[in-house]
Write a protein that holds these residues in place. Sequence first.
Motif, PDB file in Angstrom:
ATOM      1  N   CYS A   9      42.872  41.772  33.232  1.00 49.68           N
ATOM      2  CA  CYS A   9      42.632  40.340  33.345  1.00 49.68           C
ATOM      3  C   CYS A   9      43.585  39.798  34.406  1.00 49.68           C
ATOM      4  CB  CYS A   9      42.888  39.688  31.994  1.00 49.68           C
ATOM      5  SG  CYS A   9      43.227  37.924  32.051  1.00 49.68           S
ATOM      6  N   SER A  10      43.084  38.988  35.323  1.00 52.87           N
ATOM      7  CA  SER A  10      43.917  38.506  36.429  1.00 52.87           C
ATOM      8  C   SER A  10      44.839  37.358  36.039  1.00 52.87           C
ATOM      9  CB  SER A  10      43.062  38.092  37.620  1.00 52.87           C
ATOM     10  OG  SER A  10      42.467  39.227  38.189  1.00 52.87           O
ATOM     11  N   LYS A  11      44.698  36.905  34.842  1.00 53.82           N
ATOM     12  CA  LYS A  11      45.645  36.012  34.188  1.00 53.82           C
ATOM     13  C   LYS A  11      45.703  34.569  34.684  1.00 53.82           C
ATOM     14  CE  LYS A  11      50.176  35.911  32.172  1.00 53.82           C
ATOM     15  NZ  LYS A  11      51.529  36.422  32.092  1.00 53.82           N
TER      16      LYS A  11
ATOM     17  N   CYS B 246      43.342  32.951  36.644  1.00 56.09           N
ATOM     18  CA  CYS B 246      42.095  32.289  37.041  1.00 56.09           C
ATOM     19  C   CYS B 246      41.561  31.314  36.007  1.00 56.09           C
ATOM     20  CB  CYS B 246      41.040  33.301  37.437  1.00 56.09           C
ATOM     21  SG  CYS B 246      41.461  34.997  37.159  1.00 56.09           S
ATOM     22  N   CYS B 247      41.701  31.639  34.713  1.00 54.58           N
ATOM     23  CA  CYS B 247      41.212  30.689  33.701  1.00 54.58           C
ATOM     24  C   CYS B 247      41.811  29.313  33.953  1.00 54.58           C
ATOM     25  CB  CYS B 247      41.595  31.159  32.303  1.00 54.58           C
ATOM     26  SG  CYS B 247      40.400  32.299  31.609  1.00 54.58           S
TER      27      CYS B 247
ATOM     28  N   CYS C  75      36.314  35.575  35.771  1.00 54.36           N
ATOM     29  CA  CYS C  75      36.357  37.040  35.717  1.00 54.36           C
ATOM     30  C   CYS C  75      35.411  37.688  36.735  1.00 54.36           C
ATOM     31  CB  CYS C  75      35.998  37.581  34.338  1.00 54.36           C
ATOM     32  SG  CYS C  75      36.866  36.873  32.964  1.00 54.36           S
TER      33      CYS C  75
ATOM     34  N   SER D  54      37.376  40.777  37.715  1.00 60.42           N
ATOM     35  CA  SER D  54      38.378  41.184  36.736  1.00 60.42           C
ATOM     36  C   SER D  54      37.658  41.591  35.456  1.00 60.42           C
ATOM     37  CB  SER D  54      39.321  40.031  36.393  1.00 60.42           C
ATOM     38  OG  SER D  54      39.838  39.458  37.561  1.00 60.42           O
ATOM     39  N   ARG D  55      38.335  42.330  34.628  1.00 65.04           N
ATOM     40  CA  ARG D  55      37.799  42.775  33.339  1.00 65.04           C
ATOM     41  C   ARG D  55      36.439  43.427  33.535  1.00 65.04           C
ATOM     42  NH1 ARG D  55      37.877  37.808  29.512  1.00 65.04           N
ATOM     43  NH2 ARG D  55      37.878  39.402  27.912  1.00 65.04           N
TER      44      ARG D  55
END
Lengths: 280, 667, 183, 146
Positions: free
Chosen positions: B402-404, B406-407, B389, B392-393
């Motif tokens: 949330c960039s969705k 990356c996790c 993050c 993001s966020r």
Amino acid sequence: MPLAVYPGCSLTGSSREYMESVEQILKTFEIPYTFVEDWNCCGATAAHNLNRKVAEALPARIIALAEKQGADEILVPCAACYNRLKSSQKKMDEDKVLKGQLSEMVGMPLDNGIKILNVLEVIEQSIVPKLNEKIQAPLNFKAACYYGCLLVRPGNVLNFDREEDPQSMDRIVEILGATPVKWSFKTECCGAGFTVSRTDIVSRLSGDILIDAVEHGAQALIVACPMCHANLDMRRKDIEKATGRKFDIPVIYLTQAIGMALGIDHQKLGLNRHFVPVSI
Amino acid sequence: MSRIGVFICHCGENISATVDCERVAREASLMEGVLYSIDYKYMCSDPGQNLIKEAIKEHNLNGVVVAACSPRMHEPTFRNACAEAGLNPYMCEIANLREHVSWVHEKGDATTQKAIDLVRMLVEKVKNNKPLLPITVPVTRRALVLGGGIGGIQASLDIANAGHQVILVERDPSIGGHMSQLSETFPTLDCSQCILTPRMVEVARHPNITLITYAELESLEGFIGNFKAKIRKKAKSIDEKLCTGCGLCTTKCPNKKIPSEFNEGLGTRTAIYIPFPQAVPNKPVIDKTQCTYYTKGKCRLCEKTCPAQAIRLDQEDEILEFDVGAVVLATGFNVKGTDFFPEYGYGNYQDVITGLQFERLASASGPTLGEIRRPSDGKIPEKIVFVACAGSRDPAKGIEYCSKICCMYIAKHAMLYKHKVHQGNAYVFYMDIRAGGKMYEEFVRRAIEEDDVKYIRGRVSRIYERNGKLIVKGADTLMGGKPIEIDADMVVLATAGVASPKAEELAQKVHVSYDQHNFYAEAHPKLKPVETNTAGIFLAGSCQAPKDIPETVAMASGAASKVIGLFSNSELKRDPSIAVVNRMPPPTYTTCVGCGLCVTACPYQAIQLEDIKDRKGNVVKRAAYVNPGLCQGCGTCVAFCRSKSIDIEGYTSQQIVAEISALLNDE
Amino acid sequence: MSESLNRQPSLSEKVAEITGISVNKCYQCGKCSAGCPVANDMDYSPSLIMRMLQTDDPQEEEKILRSYSIWLCLSCEMCYCRCPMSIDIPSIMDALRQKAYSEKKVNPKAKKIIAFHESFLDSIKWTGRLYEIGLVATYKLKTLDLLKDVELAPKMYLKGKLNILPEKMHGLKNVSGLFKKSK
Amino acid sequence: MDFEPKIVAFVCNWCTYAGADLTGTSRIKYPVNVRIVRFPCTGRIDFMLLLKAFDEGADGIIVSGCHPNDCHYTSGNFHARRRWMIFRNLIDFVGIDIRRVAFSWVSAAEGAKWAEVVTDTVGKIKELGPYSEYHQISKSFDGGAK
Ligand SMILES: Cc1cc2nc3c(=O)[nH]c(=O)nc-3n(C[C@H](O)[C@H](O)[C@H](O)COP(=O)(O)OP(=O)(O)OC[C@H]3O[C@@H](n4cnc5c(N)ncnc54)[C@H](O)[C@@H]3O)c2cc1C
Ligand SMILES: Cc1cc2nc3c(=O)[nH]c(=O)nc-3n(C[C@H](O)[C@H](O)[C@H](O)COP(=O)(O)OP(=O)(O)OC[C@H]3O[C@@H](n4cnc5c(N)ncnc54)[C@H](O)[C@@H]3O)c2cc1C
Ligand code: SF4
Ligand code: SF4
Ligand code: SF4
Ligand code: SF4
Ligand code: SF4
Ligand code: SF4
Ligand code: SF4
Ligand code: SF4
């Protein structure tokens, strides 16, 4: 209108050399100024720690006094005072009721329109344009410009420079001939008001700052806040005890550094008052 | 003269139990213009429908009202029946006696009265109905696909394999998009190039696909089925037909220090360059901003070197024009740089890199040939920190969403690192792990459990350099917010996924909506995820929001199937309930004053102002024109027009006023 | 139902009333704690204080008011400056301190810090400005830490950094009045 | 005899009309006083039609469409809402009782809500009584218009 100057308590006491050097350069650059008459303490950290109203009222009185004198701009060299004044001004801007209450408390009209300037802003505005021609003795050392907390934070109240890696002091120091070093602790806290009550914390935090400056090759620290100066200079013994290291790096106010480059006598700049000798 | 038939349905007892159907039929027969009226047990049954058909024929009816269930149920049934009897289907209206009367009210006089009112209302409406014909628009069966990432590639192949022509336009010298830069892909860790390259080649070879690289859309006009696209093909400064792609020119170019876009600045390229070895087309372009010939007027080394004499330094941009019936936007996304974050050093530290840069380091085709080496001194990092993050966020300094992806790629990166540097330590600072997807959670767990990646729940406050180490100051919130300091050799920021550069410019060119972050807006967040507000323009992949490869491909195939559906007929039939401006031919009569209010009100950009000319060609006035291809019949324009010059077929002011009057004047 | 209607406002609500800041915005990322220069000295880190406030649990609230953390906060603004949700923790800390102070729930370890603040304010109250010798004298009386910094004062004096007598100001009444008015 | 108000409902085809259908399929009862006029979208609802309805003798009007963001036509109901604000002022200005116009959002899944909206509106209009003043007002602004 001449610039109003609010010295604040430290600059008439333990940090009087800061005031001395401020006055020296204002004079050299022929910037007319008067002091805010009958000023009071801004309340510093103590006030907003314990008593909200007093914390707003003390700066409000200073603003009202300066406005009564007819000033449009007020220079506040002490970063802590500057921070308090700016923050009160913003609160009053956002809350007209509060402004009315405070005006009543201090018994003076309060327009709250005065421009509050820190020492960097005045230097950038009125001194930098004429600085080059007046330099007599260019500085010849590596300097770590230390901004501390109160000059740059919080960004939404003070917003005059990059919060995390401010540049204004570095730019000025470069004009003076010194080499500003890139280092990492420009805006870390020195321990601020804990100098008496939690000297251990101040020693640790200030120690980290000195270590980082020295490791990046700095030969002097340049500051613009009496609290930072007190912690980094007067607390040097405590710092050395806490870190187990010796430091001979001097801590110089930006205004003193300018004075040095202008060739002003060190005594007049109050450099003799430092605990850590300035021998560069 | 109205000759209306009214047909009252009992719906078994559903209606007749509370409504006196016979009385309704009786009252209806007394209404002005009603020639025939009858009630029946099941109107929708075959005998019921025949009743209607025969009545139409026998009494030569020119309007029909069926009083039965909701029109949402059987309107098509009864309109069809009318059509079969030779009556224009739009001359049939339905009064809702079941859902809006018998099922919601008690039996009684008032209820029957309401039923009668509803019938009268529709009788009055039908009197004002006009026969309508379905609108047909011709369809050009050729699609334009913008963007040649995996999304654009998939959409192009699907459409082309269905037998339709595709024009695929890519801004860069090669297709492939971000996927071509990736090393291995989650959740399977298969090599990105290996699965992508065959498709890139297939695109280039496909007889139905015209691939135009180094090109951008200049303009798009027209409407669904009938767009005109202008494409600017930037000068590559080579003759593509002559060039064999031998690459000799690139070895001779003296400008060798240009940061390579493909390697995210971690490697270099020349001014004449092929972006990467697997590029499609595998032919060079000259970057005019870097080439000495273009900047200083001399050099021409490449020209001298080329054995095929393919260099064309005087080549100019070309404008190509195509008629297309549908457009797929697949222009992808972008990632923020590290200078986005003040507290992480404003991009000052060489060894603080983005996730995409890490992909290049981990890629066998990358600048380190797949060895994880830090950019500053080429050392293999012993301690590496991944920051989730990073931008993001973060409403304060970055973006709130949330960039969705990356996790997932962080887990992948940490794993790849651990697989390559067995003794190394990998840390991940995260806030939440978002791994919703098939085998995704399992993938992340594998990183933690099998590869011993240390996940620390907390955000990093600051990164700074000390003695050649990057000091990462984070906290462990699962330990009450305990500060944690890690002296890392390298830090990878999962920077935010953002819209592709100039995405909003393209959106404006093609008239699709975009959100505040410049991602393209789908027509409905759940039910129309690949459509846009503009009929005939579809979305594929991460130009709509950050998404991973499986989602991109699914969406691309979805968009392609919409296009193929559209192309399944040579003409497009549409519901004629659309707006019309009251114009009469020549000399043109209209009450429209050309104020343009309707133009701004229309959510579909279906209205234009056009000049109306007399026979001599002089402009006599400006008036609104509704494009039947674009209008969706919402009627917003009607409410906006002050001069009452525009109306919706099927819901005209006249019809509605007639309904209202009929409802309220029951005596 | 009636229970929830009549319940006392929670500490977080009181804080919100004074500062206008809602702790609900905090998503517990921990960035404030990560950057706080004194988080390691605190009994509860800044992010944990935020979490405790979010619970609206009277027991947690009591712990906050009696914590050492709120007094250790230096008002350095680091947390505020980096919080992704722009939560002004220093202002919240101010409000918490003022509350703890007025409700006499001050953590015993914070005695010295408070003594310093009190001495400071006393000095302003009596002289309008900070009178450093006066400050140190009051502080020593309050803390009985008589030996602290004994070597510092003479040195300061020698360097001309100490005023032996407080500075005089005309508007002293006006300033002292501010303290009364804000009781 | 009790006053039985006449209420006209202007609803959109996609959400509220379908919602009212659901009220029926769920057999939820509501007062008989309401008559529904179907529109493609609330965006189509010209507020002059409201005046027309009052003119013809309506005692109350319901305007209902999709919830914001759910509009079948993406922005139609925002237009309706915005225009509603303007017309509200206008209606107020010409002296029409704003309480007689109920504006609500009922989705295709909110059968019970539709019954509620109708019941509430009927109750409210019953309290207000017949809208007999309307014709005086309309005369005055007919005069003004001429
Ligand atoms: C660091 C990182 C790691 C990733 N790892 C994985 C992974 O392991 N697994 C996985 O499933 N996903 C992964 N992804 C996500 C994956 O990269 C995307 O899902 C995928 O690239 C999206 O494809 P796309 O076609 O939508 O967009 P892109 O790949 O961005 O392609 C868009 C194309 O359009 C072109 N273009 C842009 N504008 C225009 C224009 N105006 N005209 C013409 N052409 C234009 C661009 O040049 C580009 O070629 C990762 C992403 C990142 C950042
Ligand atoms: C509690 C909950 C809340 C949700 N909330 C949301 C939300 O707010 N927003 C959202 O976007 N999504 C939500 N979802 C997800 C949403 O329900 C699904 O995405 C969606 O229903 C999937 O649709 P489907 O057609 O794939 O499957 P399903 O809805 O499961 O439909 C499958 C159909 O196939 C039939 N079927 C099964 N086997 C056979 C067979 N052998 N032969 C013939 N027919 C068969 C079933 O009877 C069923 O009718 C929610 C899900 C749940 C559980
Ligand atoms: S037409 Fe509708 S109301 Fe009539 S029988 Fe069929 S379903 Fe029932
Ligand atoms: S331009 Fe000439 S040298 Fe360069 S790749 Fe093509 S054929 Fe080879
Ligand atoms: S002309 Fe340009 S591209 Fe060709 S070799 Fe010279 S610099 Fe390189
Ligand atoms: S996908 Fe994960 S790392 Fe990326 S923004 Fe969302 S939560 Fe953060
Ligand atoms: S009816 Fe709707 S879509 Fe058609 S022109 Fe009017 S506003 Fe545009
Ligand atoms: S149709 Fe009506 S709103 Fe549109 S331009 Fe003509 S007068 Fe204006
Ligand atoms: S940085 Fe802000 S959001 Fe994060 S834990 Fe601290 S207060 Fe909460
Ligand atoms: S303001 Fe207080 S809580 Fe925030 S970082 Fe500074 S010391 Fe820590």
